[in-house]
Design a protein around this motif. Structure first.
Motif, mmCIF file in Angstrom:
data_model
loop_
_atom_site.group_PDB
_atom_site.id
_atom_site.type_symbol
_atom_site.label_atom_id
_atom_site.label_comp_id
_atom_site.label_asym_id
_atom_site.label_seq_id
_atom_site.Cartn_x
_atom_site.Cartn_y
_atom_site.Cartn_z
ATOM 1 N N ALA A 60 0.842 -1.202 0.000
ATOM 2 C CA ALA A 60 0.000 0.000 0.000
ATOM 3 C C ALA A 60 0.876 1.251 0.000
ATOM 4 C CB ALA A 60 -0.936 -0.009 1.205
ATOM 5 N N ARG A 61 1.926 1.245 0.822
ATOM 6 C CA ARG A 61 2.839 2.386 0.856
ATOM 7 C C ARG A 61 3.558 2.542 -0.488
ATOM 8 N NH1 ARG A 61 7.228 0.747 3.089
ATOM 9 N NH2 ARG A 61 8.323 1.033 1.147
ATOM 10 N N ILE A 62 3.987 1.417 -1.061
ATOM 11 C CA ILE A 62 4.683 1.469 -2.347
ATOM 12 C C ILE A 62 3.766 2.025 -3.435
ATOM 13 C CG2 ILE A 62 5.659 0.030 -4.183
ATOM 14 C CD1 ILE A 62 6.925 -1.689 -1.935
ATOM 15 N N GLN A 63 2.495 1.661 -3.419
ATOM 16 C CA GLN A 63 1.579 2.218 -4.415
ATOM 17 C C GLN A 63 1.561 3.737 -4.337
ATOM 18 O OE1 GLN A 63 -2.082 -0.394 -3.830
ATOM 19 N NE2 GLN A 63 -1.976 -0.157 -6.060
ATOM 20 N N ASN A 64 1.551 4.269 -3.142
ATOM 21 C CA ASN A 64 1.583 5.720 -2.981
ATOM 22 C C ASN A 64 2.911 6.276 -3.498
ATOM 23 O OD1 ASN A 64 -0.020 7.998 -1.648
ATOM 24 N ND2 ASN A 64 2.059 8.310 -0.913
ATOM 25 N N GLU A 65 4.008 5.591 -3.179
ATOM 26 C CA GLU A 65 5.320 6.045 -3.637
ATOM 27 C C GLU A 65 5.442 5.995 -5.154
ATOM 28 O OE1 GLU A 65 7.948 5.048 0.344
ATOM 29 O OE2 GLU A 65 8.088 3.664 -1.358
ATOM 30 N N LEU A 66 4.717 5.084 -5.793
ATOM 31 C CA LEU A 66 4.765 5.028 -7.255
ATOM 32 C C LEU A 66 4.125 6.274 -7.881
ATOM 33 C CD1 LEU A 66 4.216 1.240 -7.971
ATOM 34 C CD2 LEU A 66 6.311 2.590 -8.262
ATOM 35 N N PHE A 67 3.164 6.873 -7.189
ATOM 36 C CA PHE A 67 2.648 8.160 -7.667
ATOM 37 C C PHE A 67 3.726 9.234 -7.514
ATOM 38 C CE2 PHE A 67 -1.497 6.399 -8.141
ATOM 39 C CZ PHE A 67 -2.146 7.244 -9.029
ATOM 40 N N GLY A 113 12.881 22.985 -5.832
ATOM 41 C CA GLY A 113 12.171 22.836 -4.570
ATOM 42 C C GLY A 113 10.664 22.774 -4.723
ATOM 43 N N ALA A 114 10.150 23.190 -5.854
ATOM 44 C CA ALA A 114 8.704 23.212 -6.065
ATOM 45 C C ALA A 114 8.169 21.878 -6.580
ATOM 46 C CB ALA A 114 8.350 24.320 -7.056
ATOM 47 N N TRP A 115 9.048 20.915 -6.860
ATOM 48 C CA TRP A 115 8.620 19.681 -7.493
ATOM 49 C C TRP A 115 8.893 18.479 -6.603
ATOM 50 C CZ3 TRP A 115 5.671 20.829 -11.413
ATOM 51 C CH2 TRP A 115 5.885 22.037 -12.074
ATOM 52 N N LEU A 116 8.037 17.491 -6.718
ATOM 53 C CA LEU A 116 8.184 16.260 -5.947
ATOM 54 C C LEU A 116 9.263 15.387 -6.579
ATOM 55 C CD1 LEU A 116 7.114 14.505 -3.639
ATOM 56 C CD2 LEU A 116 5.397 13.608 -5.219
ATOM 57 N N ARG A 117 10.220 14.957 -5.774
ATOM 58 C CA ARG A 117 11.292 14.078 -6.227
ATOM 59 C C ARG A 117 11.392 12.886 -5.286
ATOM 60 N NH1 ARG A 117 11.787 15.581 -11.230
ATOM 61 N NH2 ARG A 117 12.438 17.718 -11.506
ATOM 62 N N MET A 118 11.832 11.766 -5.814
ATOM 63 C CA MET A 118 12.089 10.598 -4.987
ATOM 64 C C MET A 118 13.286 10.904 -4.093
ATOM 65 S SD MET A 118 9.718 8.546 -5.801
ATOM 66 C CE MET A 118 10.182 7.025 -4.981
ATOM 67 N N SER A 119 13.353 10.203 -2.975
ATOM 68 C CA SER A 119 14.453 10.458 -2.043
ATOM 69 C C SER A 119 15.246 9.180 -1.789
ATOM 70 C CB SER A 119 13.915 10.994 -0.719
ATOM 71 O OG SER A 119 13.314 9.949 0.015
ATOM 72 N N ASP A 120 16.465 9.365 -1.357
ATOM 73 C CA ASP A 120 17.292 8.217 -0.988
ATOM 74 C C ASP A 120 16.715 7.484 0.215
ATOM 75 O OD1 ASP A 120 19.269 8.276 -3.019
ATOM 76 O OD2 ASP A 120 20.260 9.947 -2.021
ATOM 77 N N ASN A 121 15.938 8.181 1.056
ATOM 78 C CA ASN A 121 15.275 7.516 2.183
ATOM 79 C C ASN A 121 14.285 6.461 1.707
ATOM 80 O OD1 ASN A 121 16.651 9.066 4.054
ATOM 81 N ND2 ASN A 121 15.020 10.582 4.225
ATOM 82 N N GLN A 122 13.588 6.745 0.610
ATOM 83 C CA GLN A 122 12.642 5.775 0.069
ATOM 84 C C GLN A 122 13.382 4.540 -0.457
ATOM 85 O OE1 GLN A 122 10.900 8.936 -2.344
ATOM 86 N NE2 GLN A 122 8.876 8.366 -1.571
ATOM 87 N N VAL A 123 14.536 4.761 -1.056
ATOM 88 C CA VAL A 123 15.359 3.652 -1.549
ATOM 89 C C VAL A 123 15.864 2.824 -0.368
ATOM 90 C CG1 VAL A 123 17.448 3.028 -2.825
ATOM 91 C CG2 VAL A 123 16.025 4.936 -3.626
ATOM 92 N N ALA A 124 16.350 3.495 0.666
ATOM 93 C CA ALA A 124 16.882 2.797 1.847
ATOM 94 C C ALA A 124 15.788 1.980 2.539
ATOM 95 C CB ALA A 124 17.500 3.801 2.821
ATOM 96 N N ARG A 125 14.567 2.500 2.588
ATOM 97 C CA ARG A 125 13.464 1.751 3.208
ATOM 98 C C ARG A 125 13.200 0.471 2.428
ATOM 99 N NH1 ARG A 125 9.206 4.980 2.526
ATOM 100 N NH2 ARG A 125 9.765 6.298 4.260
ATOM 101 N N LEU A 126 13.211 0.554 1.095
ATOM 102 C CA LEU A 126 13.028 -0.655 0.286
ATOM 103 C C LEU A 126 14.131 -1.670 0.558
ATOM 104 C CD1 LEU A 126 11.889 0.448 -3.295
ATOM 105 C CD2 LEU A 126 10.626 -0.938 -1.655
ATOM 106 N N GLU A 127 15.369 -1.201 0.671
ATOM 107 C CA GLU A 127 16.479 -2.117 0.952
ATOM 108 C C GLU A 127 16.274 -2.833 2.286
ATOM 109 O OE1 GLU A 127 19.867 0.467 0.648
ATOM 110 O OE2 GLU A 127 19.964 0.253 -1.538
#
Length: 189
Positions: free
Chosen positions: A63-70, A85-99
């Motif tokens: 469920a969390r990953i589905q949100n992250e895919l948006f 700064g005005a745009w949504l970007r993926m973060s290294d924290n999201q990558v680390a959580r997946l790991e």
């Protein structure tokens, strides 16, 4: 007076679309292909989640990953601009959580001794489908980079880790490895 909330705009009837920045391009553009494949991955996860009732811990992660895919789709649909700064970007924290989630689930599985065929439980089969679509999304993002178009590093890393996660999740959904179907080399010769 009734106000209609129409789903169609007719702006894409000529095969064109707009990125988040307003830039117009072809619906067949590499960038559109990349975030389109991310959207397909998300749909596959929705299908997989129909079968994860016996594994609520896995369902919560999906469920969390589905949100992250948006988030990822937003990242890919927004080429780098001056005011980042005005745009949504993926973060290294999201990558680390997946790991960390890969390591956690994989630690609960038996060691692999053969290639795994997609199948076993319905959840596992759906997760393998999501994995293959995710790999395509990754290939599309790499094509975009190879064509000279910028893609954020965390976005590429997230796609790569996500396909790894989905492989491990598919094994986990197979009764933690007990229902896996293994490849038998040359078995049909």
């Amino acid at each position: 007076m009734v106000t209609l909330n129409r789903i169609y705009t007719r702006t894409g009837d000529a095969g064109r679309t707009r990125l988040a920045t307003g830039q117009e391009l072809s619906k067949a553009d590499l960038r559109v292909e990349a975030y389109g494949a991310v959207d397909e991955t998300n749909a596959c996860l929705g299908l997989a989640r129909l079968h994860t009732g016996a594994a609520p811990e896995l369902d919560a992660i999906l469920a969390r990953i589905q949100n992250e895919l948006f988030d990822l789709g937003a990242d890919l649909s927004t080429p780098p601009v001056k005011d980042e700064g005005a745009w949504l970007r993926m973060s290294d924290n999201q990558v680390a959580r997946l790991e960390a989630e890969i390591d956690n689930l994989n630690g609960q599985l038996p060691e692999l001794t053969s290639f795994v065929l997609p199948g076993g439980t319905p959840a596992s089969a759906a997760l393998h489908l999501a994995r293959t679509v995710c790999r395509r999304a990754e290939r599309e993002a790499v094509r975009l980079v190879e064509a000279g178009e910028p893609v954020s590093g965390p976005a590429l890393r997230y796609l790569n880790r996500l396909s790894d996660f989905l492989f491990v999740a598919a094994r986990y959904a197979n009764d933690r490895g007990a229902a896996e179907v293994f490849w038998r080399s040359g078995a049909t010769r």
